[in-house]
Design an enzyme around this catalytic site. Structure first.
Site, PDB file in Angstrom:
ATOM      1  N   PRO A  35      29.598  32.982  44.277  1.00 58.15           N
ATOM      2  CG  PRO A  35      30.223  31.918  42.318  1.00 58.15           C
ATOM      3  CD  PRO A  35      29.094  32.467  42.919  1.00 58.15           C
ATOM      4  CD1 TRP A  36      35.936  31.725  45.989  1.00 55.60           C
ATOM      5  CD2 TRP A  36      36.871  31.631  43.807  1.00 55.60           C
ATOM      6  NE1 TRP A  36      36.358  30.250  45.717  1.00 55.60           N
ATOM      7  CE2 TRP A  36      37.069  30.514  44.384  1.00 55.60           C
ATOM      8  CE3 TRP A  36      37.449  31.719  42.430  1.00 55.60           C
ATOM      9  CZ2 TRP A  36      37.743  29.402  43.823  1.00 55.60           C
ATOM     10  CZ3 TRP A  36      38.182  30.755  42.019  1.00 55.60           C
ATOM     11  CH2 TRP A  36      38.410  29.626  42.580  1.00 55.60           C
ATOM     12  CE  LYS A  79      28.756  34.853  51.690  1.00 59.43           C
ATOM     13  NZ  LYS A  79      30.071  35.411  51.263  1.00 59.43           N
ATOM     14  N   PRO A  80      28.291  38.343  48.364  1.00 57.38           N
ATOM     15  CG  PRO A  80      29.366  40.257  47.700  1.00 57.38           C
ATOM     16  CD  PRO A  80      28.101  39.772  48.626  1.00 57.38           C
ATOM     17  CB  SER A  81      33.215  35.355  47.168  1.00 59.42           C
ATOM     18  OG  SER A  81      34.600  34.927  47.488  1.00 59.42           O
ATOM     19  CD  GLU A  82      34.745  34.682  51.896  1.00 55.47           C
ATOM     20  OE1 GLU A  82      35.220  33.700  52.408  1.00 55.47           O
ATOM     21  OE2 GLU A  82      33.507  34.953  51.620  1.00 55.47           O
ATOM     22  CB  SER A  86      32.051  24.288  47.484  1.00 58.66           C
ATOM     23  OG  SER A  86      31.805  24.560  48.791  1.00 58.66           O
ATOM     24  CD  GLU A 102      26.269  25.941  38.836  1.00 65.65           C
ATOM     25  OE1 GLU A 102      27.218  25.268  39.562  1.00 65.65           O
ATOM     26  OE2 GLU A 102      27.041  27.224  38.305  1.00 65.65           O
ATOM     27  CB  CYS A 107      31.312  24.407  37.969  1.00 60.62           C
ATOM     28  SG  CYS A 107      30.192  25.722  37.269  1.00 60.62           S
ATOM     29  CD  GLU A 110      34.524  21.905  40.845  1.00 57.14           C
ATOM     30  OE1 GLU A 110      34.041  22.416  39.985  1.00 57.14           O
ATOM     31  OE2 GLU A 110      34.183  21.759  41.991  1.00 57.14           O
TER      32      GLU A 110
END
Length: 503
Positions: free
Chosen positions: A174-175, A199-202, A252, A273, A307, A405
């Site tokens: 995630p970012w 794959k990281p968050s863009e 998410s 997660e 989170c 959230e």
């Protein structure tokens, strides 16, 4: 509740602009990292990476395709047998070398993380320190795995349990914690003997790419591969790929559902997660000052983009007004600013314009439902995606802001009158990642911890983590364990070998 504190807009402390947080030559290559080296994407398409503190473009990175993901998977498949057969001692030595390399470049990584995410430097520095410790812990855990003792469990037969790598693990990160969440996956996956396509968050790929650049000489080619791009493209392909043995995602709930759905077609393992909406249950006998001081950090760390944040307070009605006053007093001292504006900056921007608008939408709906902002409550003026640290009171039971959230610097306060009511309302959210209980009654603290439906429950504390202890959720917060030796179980498979020793 009759608290009368007024809403304040606050200000954003700005950097001078004369000294950049990081020189441009320190940026990683904006390409995929496959088979031990950087390479451009197949199509040549790129996507801008934006600094959320001032809305400027930092650089561009490759916009990956399914074909790029396939190339990375092929490299991971080719590397998996040799890495999987490496002795635990050798893998541990590699992880320790990675930790040392991160420590040597800790300041660079922290500054790069702050540049990409807008995080205050104190948050980024903590992320890097935790990343280093994660590798060192997993290095030790890789050499001390436990399982059932070999023995005779059926007459004349010796049973032996083997723990084996899964093979290739696809990872989507995630970012909100780009480097740390990548490390929470990379360290145990490598320790267990697997290879990785990540794959990281863009929105936040830079520290993950820098990690690959810094450690390229420490890992055999193909053991760690990074493909940048969009989740519905790269993440979807990793989840569907027949040669990916497991998909692990932090993100998410919707992303988790999509990955699990796709992964089911190849019956691969899934590690999720997902989100959280951590209740903070405060009883009448609690140390209210300590609770307020704790939530000053636990509710607003990383600008609430966390989170496990203590974002939903359920406080006994007899002490609710006093607690609200104490929390407003604490939160009102938070320093909001750009990461270049000083080492004491504590709150940065939302990660993107879209998320900024989403958080503001939550605040508007909360006010329409009857909630009152006694601190903050809206955007801060100027460039960047800054939202004022906010405390909402007079929050109606069942309001959306208490169940959904928000993922921003917002804490809601509700009241309860009876213990059973506190439990039922704390458990009514769809998430089950974390919670905390505040009471000086030891028996009550133990009992409440057992009744709250969350993977981590703190008593008289909140958001304190240790690499030795698991981090995992229940319900819509997903399944699978990050941190601790339990993570090695998740990224391994057990094989029973039985020898007939009859003579």
């Amino acid at each position: 509740m009759t608290t009368t504190a007024t809403t304040t807009s606050g200000t954003v402390r700005r950097g001078t602009g004369t000294t950049p947080i990081l020189a441009s030559e320190a940026l990683p290559p904006g390409q995929h990292f496959i088979a031990g080296g950087f390479r451009p994407g197949i199509t040549g398409e790129k996507q801008a990476v934006v600094n959320p503190a001032n809305e400027s473009t930092i650089c561009e990175v490759a916009q990956g395709t399914a074909e790029d993901a396939d190339a990375a998977v092929l490299a991971a498949v080719e590397a998996k047998e040799a890495w999987g057969r490496t002795l635990p001692k050798k893998r541990a030595e590699t992880l320790l070398a990675i930790a040392d390399r991160l420590e040597e470049n800790a300041d660079l990584l922290a500054r790069l993380e702050s540049l990409n995410t807008g995080k205050p430097l104190m948050v980024s520095e903590d992320d890097v320190a935790s990343s280093i410790d994660s590798f060192r812990f997993m290095a030790g855990a890789a050499r001390a795995t436990t399982s059932l003792a070999a023995g005779e469990y059926a007459e004349d037969h010796l049973s032996v349990i083997l723990r084996e790598p899964l093979g290739v693990v696809g990872v989507v990160t995630p970012w909100n914690y780009p480097l740390l969440m990548a490390v929470w996956k990379i360290a145990p996956i490598l320790a267990a003997g697997n290879t990785i396509v990540l794959k990281p968050s863009e929105q936040t790929p830079l520290t993950t790419l820098k990690f690959a650049e810094l450690t390229a000489d420490l890992l055999p080619p193909g053991v760690l591969n990074i493909v940048t791009g969009l989740g519905p493209v790269i993440g979807e392909r990793l989840a569907a790929h027949p040669n990916v043995d497991m998909i692990a995602l932090t993100g998410s709930v919707n992303s988790g559902r999509a990955v699990a759905r796709t992964a089911s077609e190849t019956v691969k393992r899934v590690h999720l997660e997902l989100g959280g909406k951590a209740p903070v249950v405060i009883f009448a006998d609690a140390d209210l000052q300590a609770a307020a001081e704790s939530l000053r950090v636990a509710g607003y760390w990383n600008s609430g983009q966390e989170c496990g944040a203590g974002c939903r307070v359920l406080v006994h009605e007899s002490v609710a007004e006093r607690f609200a006053e104490l929390l407003v007093e604490q939160v009102g001292t938070l320093v909001v600013g750009e990461p270049t504006a000083g080492s004491d900056v504590e709150i940065g921007p939302m990660i993107s314009k879209a998320h900024f608008e989403r958080v503001l939408g939550h605040l508007e709906r909360a006010k329409e439902a009857g909630a009152k902002a006694v601190l903050g409550g809206g955007a801060l003026e100027g460039s960047g995606y800054f939202v004022a640290p906010t405390v909402l009171v007079d929050v109606p039971e069942g309001a959306a802001c208490t169940l959904e959230e928000i993922f921003g610097p917002v804490v809601t306060i509700e009241t309860f009158s009876a213990e059973d009511e506190a439990v039922s309302r704390a458990n009514e959210v769809p998430y089950g990642l974390a919670a905390s209980v505040w009471t000086l009654n030891a028996q009550l603290g133990h009992d409440m911890a057992s009744r709250l439906d969350a993977g981590t429950v703190w008593v008289n504390s909140h958001l304190v983590l240790a690499n030795e202890m698991p981090w995992s959720g229940f319900k819509s917060s997903g399944y699978g364990r990050d941190l601790s030796a339990y993570a090695l179980d998740d990224y391994s498979r057990t094989k029973h070998v039985m020898h007939n020793k009859a003579r």
